[in-house]
Design a protein around this motif. Structure first.
Motif, PDB file in Angstrom:
ATOM      1  N   LEU A  28     -80.321   8.044  30.855  1.00 50.56           N
ATOM      2  CA  LEU A  28     -80.334   7.507  29.489  1.00 50.56           C
ATOM      3  C   LEU A  28     -79.774   8.552  28.519  1.00 50.56           C
ATOM      4  CD1 LEU A  28     -83.910   5.913  29.566  1.00 50.56           C
ATOM      5  CD2 LEU A  28     -81.751   4.665  29.567  1.00 50.56           C
ATOM      6  N   PRO A  29     -78.485   8.799  28.582  1.00 46.73           N
ATOM      7  CA  PRO A  29     -77.909   9.766  27.631  1.00 46.73           C
ATOM      8  C   PRO A  29     -77.827   9.162  26.235  1.00 46.73           C
ATOM      9  CG  PRO A  29     -76.167   8.740  28.883  1.00 46.73           C
ATOM     10  CD  PRO A  29     -77.452   8.233  29.482  1.00 46.73           C
ATOM     11  N   GLU A  30     -77.762  10.015  25.247  1.00 40.88           N
ATOM     12  CA  GLU A  30     -77.537   9.564  23.881  1.00 40.88           C
ATOM     13  C   GLU A  30     -76.049   9.340  23.676  1.00 40.88           C
ATOM     14  OE1 GLU A  30     -78.352  10.899  19.236  1.00 40.88           O
ATOM     15  OE2 GLU A  30     -78.951  12.196  20.907  1.00 40.88           O
ATOM     16  N   TRP A  31     -75.712   8.226  23.012  1.00 40.88           N
ATOM     17  CA  TRP A  31     -74.310   7.874  22.807  1.00 40.88           C
ATOM     18  C   TRP A  31     -73.883   8.180  21.379  1.00 40.88           C
ATOM     19  CZ3 TRP A  31     -71.069   5.745  26.631  1.00 40.88           C
ATOM     20  CH2 TRP A  31     -71.699   5.504  27.869  1.00 40.88           C
ATOM     21  N   ARG A  32     -72.541   8.369  21.206  1.00 44.83           N
ATOM     22  CA  ARG A  32     -71.977   8.663  19.880  1.00 44.83           C
ATOM     23  C   ARG A  32     -70.615   8.012  19.767  1.00 44.83           C
ATOM     24  NH1 ARG A  32     -68.114  13.073  19.913  1.00 44.83           N
ATOM     25  NH2 ARG A  32     -67.773  13.830  22.041  1.00 44.83           N
ATOM     26  N   GLY A  33     -70.178   7.840  18.534  1.00 45.41           N
ATOM     27  CA  GLY A  33     -68.804   7.427  18.294  1.00 45.41           C
ATOM     28  C   GLY A  33     -67.893   8.654  18.319  1.00 45.41           C
ATOM     29  N   THR A  34     -66.689   8.486  18.863  1.00 46.34           N
ATOM     30  CA  THR A  34     -65.775   9.621  18.996  1.00 46.34           C
ATOM     31  C   THR A  34     -64.334   9.169  18.806  1.00 46.34           C
ATOM     32  OG1 THR A  34     -65.168  11.503  20.396  1.00 46.34           O
ATOM     33  CG2 THR A  34     -65.531   9.386  21.495  1.00 46.34           C
ATOM     34  N   TYR A  35     -63.440  10.146  18.808  1.00 49.55           N
ATOM     35  CA  TYR A  35     -62.012   9.870  18.649  1.00 49.55           C
ATOM     36  C   TYR A  35     -61.286  10.296  19.918  1.00 49.55           C
ATOM     37  CZ  TYR A  35     -63.172   9.698  13.660  1.00 49.55           C
ATOM     38  OH  TYR A  35     -63.729   9.397  12.446  1.00 49.55           O
ATOM     39  N   ALA A  53     -63.740   5.178  19.826  1.00 48.11           N
ATOM     40  CA  ALA A  53     -64.252   5.220  21.197  1.00 48.11           C
ATOM     41  C   ALA A  53     -65.734   5.574  21.160  1.00 48.11           C
ATOM     42  CB  ALA A  53     -63.470   6.226  22.016  1.00 48.11           C
ATOM     43  N   ILE A  54     -66.368   5.370  22.333  1.00 45.04           N
ATOM     44  CA  ILE A  54     -67.764   5.775  22.484  1.00 45.04           C
ATOM     45  C   ILE A  54     -67.865   6.684  23.697  1.00 45.04           C
ATOM     46  CG2 ILE A  54     -68.661   3.682  21.414  1.00 45.04           C
ATOM     47  CD1 ILE A  54     -69.346   2.650  24.219  1.00 45.04           C
ATOM     48  N   ALA A  55     -68.867   7.576  23.655  1.00 45.03           N
ATOM     49  CA  ALA A  55     -69.060   8.510  24.760  1.00 45.03           C
ATOM     50  C   ALA A  55     -70.457   9.094  24.664  1.00 45.03           C
ATOM     51  CB  ALA A  55     -68.020   9.624  24.699  1.00 45.03           C
ATOM     52  N   PRO A  56     -71.004   9.595  25.784  1.00 42.28           N
ATOM     53  CA  PRO A  56     -72.268  10.312  25.706  1.00 42.28           C
ATOM     54  C   PRO A  56     -72.114  11.564  24.836  1.00 42.28           C
ATOM     55  CG  PRO A  56     -71.758   9.694  27.976  1.00 42.28           C
ATOM     56  CD  PRO A  56     -70.529   9.440  27.182  1.00 42.28           C
ATOM     57  N   VAL A  57     -73.185  11.941  24.143  1.00 43.98           N
ATOM     58  CA  VAL A  57     -73.164  13.134  23.302  1.00 43.98           C
ATOM     59  C   VAL A  57     -72.857  14.348  24.171  1.00 43.98           C
ATOM     60  CG1 VAL A  57     -74.572  14.662  21.869  1.00 43.98           C
ATOM     61  CG2 VAL A  57     -74.708  12.169  21.580  1.00 43.98           C
ATOM     62  N   LEU A  59     -65.649  -2.065  17.171  1.00 49.73           N
ATOM     63  CA  LEU A  59     -66.792  -2.193  18.071  1.00 49.73           C
ATOM     64  C   LEU A  59     -67.559  -0.902  18.290  1.00 49.73           C
ATOM     65  CD1 LEU A  59     -65.359  -4.524  20.884  1.00 49.73           C
ATOM     66  CD2 LEU A  59     -66.968  -5.117  19.078  1.00 49.73           C
ATOM     67  N   ALA A  60     -66.970   0.228  17.958  1.00 49.75           N
ATOM     68  CA  ALA A  60     -67.587   1.508  18.310  1.00 49.75           C
ATOM     69  C   ALA A  60     -68.992   1.653  17.736  1.00 49.75           C
ATOM     70  CB  ALA A  60     -66.684   2.658  17.842  1.00 49.75           C
ATOM     71  N   GLU A  61     -69.155   1.406  16.455  1.00 46.34           N
ATOM     72  CA  GLU A  61     -70.461   1.593  15.821  1.00 46.34           C
ATOM     73  C   GLU A  61     -71.511   0.666  16.423  1.00 46.34           C
ATOM     74  OE1 GLU A  61     -72.518   1.512  11.351  1.00 46.34           O
ATOM     75  OE2 GLU A  61     -70.375   1.076  11.604  1.00 46.34           O
ATOM     76  N   TYR A  62     -71.129  -0.603  16.677  1.00 51.28           N
ATOM     77  CA  TYR A  62     -72.066  -1.580  17.238  1.00 51.28           C
ATOM     78  C   TYR A  62     -72.495  -1.191  18.649  1.00 51.28           C
ATOM     79  CZ  TYR A  62     -73.613  -5.847  19.555  1.00 51.28           C
ATOM     80  OH  TYR A  62     -74.311  -6.751  20.284  1.00 51.28           O
ATOM     81  N   LEU A  63     -71.550  -0.791  19.497  1.00 53.39           N
ATOM     82  CA  LEU A  63     -71.883  -0.443  20.876  1.00 53.39           C
ATOM     83  C   LEU A  63     -72.753   0.810  20.947  1.00 53.39           C
ATOM     84  CD1 LEU A  63     -68.507  -1.243  22.670  1.00 53.39           C
ATOM     85  CD2 LEU A  63     -70.633  -2.563  22.714  1.00 53.39           C
ATOM     86  N   VAL A  64     -72.496   1.794  20.078  1.00 55.14           N
ATOM     87  CA  VAL A  64     -73.344   2.985  20.045  1.00 55.14           C
ATOM     88  C   VAL A  64     -74.775   2.611  19.673  1.00 55.14           C
ATOM     89  CG1 VAL A  64     -73.798   5.122  18.771  1.00 55.14           C
ATOM     90  CG2 VAL A  64     -71.502   4.639  19.611  1.00 55.14           C
TER      91      VAL A  64
END
Length: 296
Positions: free
Chosen positions: A227-234, A245-249, A278-283
């Motif tokens: 269960l990693p924490e997710w973040r928005g990224t570029y 994009a989204i990715a684990p912190v 979609l990035a903000e919603y998926l995070v």
């Protein structure tokens, strides 16, 4: 013997009545005493009716004597009862009484007391589900002690709890969902529809669970956590104003210190390009799963 037209004391039909009870006074010749007959006592239209009425009187007297014996010297196996009743049942006089305190005793105790009577009389307990009765005989007179099993009455609502289907219609079957008076009542059609929806939802939950398990194994290998924490990224520097994009912190200390949201080689996989919309919603969705303790 003088015959009068009067109401028979047995069949209650008005006709010639010339027979009197065998207990009526007789003269020296065996005839009913004239003064007694002139007093217009109860008379009968036939010897058969006279004998039947005499038998009833004798039976009632025997029942009264049996009742007196029960009140004076009750058997050891007879429990306390409420008021005794003497009544005529199919031409015979019988005694009956209800078990005292049956409404406050539990079922085990009530049945035990009735079973004691059955054991004493060598007659079986009669139980039709509602009335529990034990019979016995006192000086040739039938007697019984009984109690009523309490039962709850359920009020059926006029309509189904989920749709305006009238439950009183003869062709509508219904069920209660759960126990207690407050449980909702639905028609069988709604019950079947809800059951089908539950099966479909349960199957979908199984598919989601299988997908989560596979994702958890992948994340465990790539990030070290189910269960990693997710973040928005570029994924492209300077191209987008919002994360695409989204990715684990990232857990790299230098990257954390820089506070740069861009994805670099130090960042764990997966880095998924989803677009700014979609990035903000998926995070938010993935991190909600994380807070609920559900593997992504």
């Amino acid at each position: 013997m003088t015959a009068y037209i009067s109401e028979c004391g047995y069949c209650h039909e008005t006709q010639f009545t010339g027979w009197y009870s065998k207990s009526a006074p007789h003269d020296m010749y065996g005839r009913v005493d004239r003064d007694y007959g002139d007093g217009r006592p109860v008379a009968y239209c036939s010897e058969e009716h006279r004998d039947a009425a005499d038998a009833q009187r004798e039976a009632s007297a025997a029942a009264a004597a049996a009742l007196a014996e029960l009140l004076m010297t009750p058997p050891a196996w007879l429990p306390p009862v409420d008021n005794w009743e003497m009544s005529e049942d199919d031409g015979a006089w019988v005694l009956s009484a209800s078990l005292r305190g049956a409404d406050v005793l539990d079922e085990r105790r009530r049945y035990h007391l009735i079973s004691r009577i059955a054991a004493g009389s060598k007659l079986p307990v009669e139980d039709d589900g509602r009335v529990v009765k034990a019979r016995f005989v006192v000086d040739g007179v039938q007697a019984s002690v009984w109690y009523l099993r309490p039962f709850e009455r359920w009020i059926v609502p006029e309509t189904c709890a989920t749709r305006p289907t009238e439950l009183g219609a003869p062709d509508v079957s219904f069920v209660r969902l759960g126990e207690g008076r407050d449980a909702p009542v639905v028609c069988v059609a709604c019950r079947d529809r809800m059951h089908a929806a539950w099966i479909k939802r349960a199957a979908a939950d199984c598919d989601v669970a299988r997908g989560r398990a596979a994702a958890a194994e992948f994340l465990r290998q790539s990030t070290g956590s189910d269960l990693p924490e997710w973040r928005g990224t570029y994924t492209e520097y300077g191209v987008h104003h919002e994360p695409n994009a989204i990715a684990p912190v990232c857990t790299d200390p230098d990257h954390i210190e820089s506070e740069d949201p861009t994805a670099f080689e130090c960042c764990p996989e997966p880095i998924i390009d989803v677009g700014p919309a979609l990035a903000e919603y998926l995070v938010a969705l993935l991190n909600a799963d994380r807070e609920a303790g559900e593997t992504a």
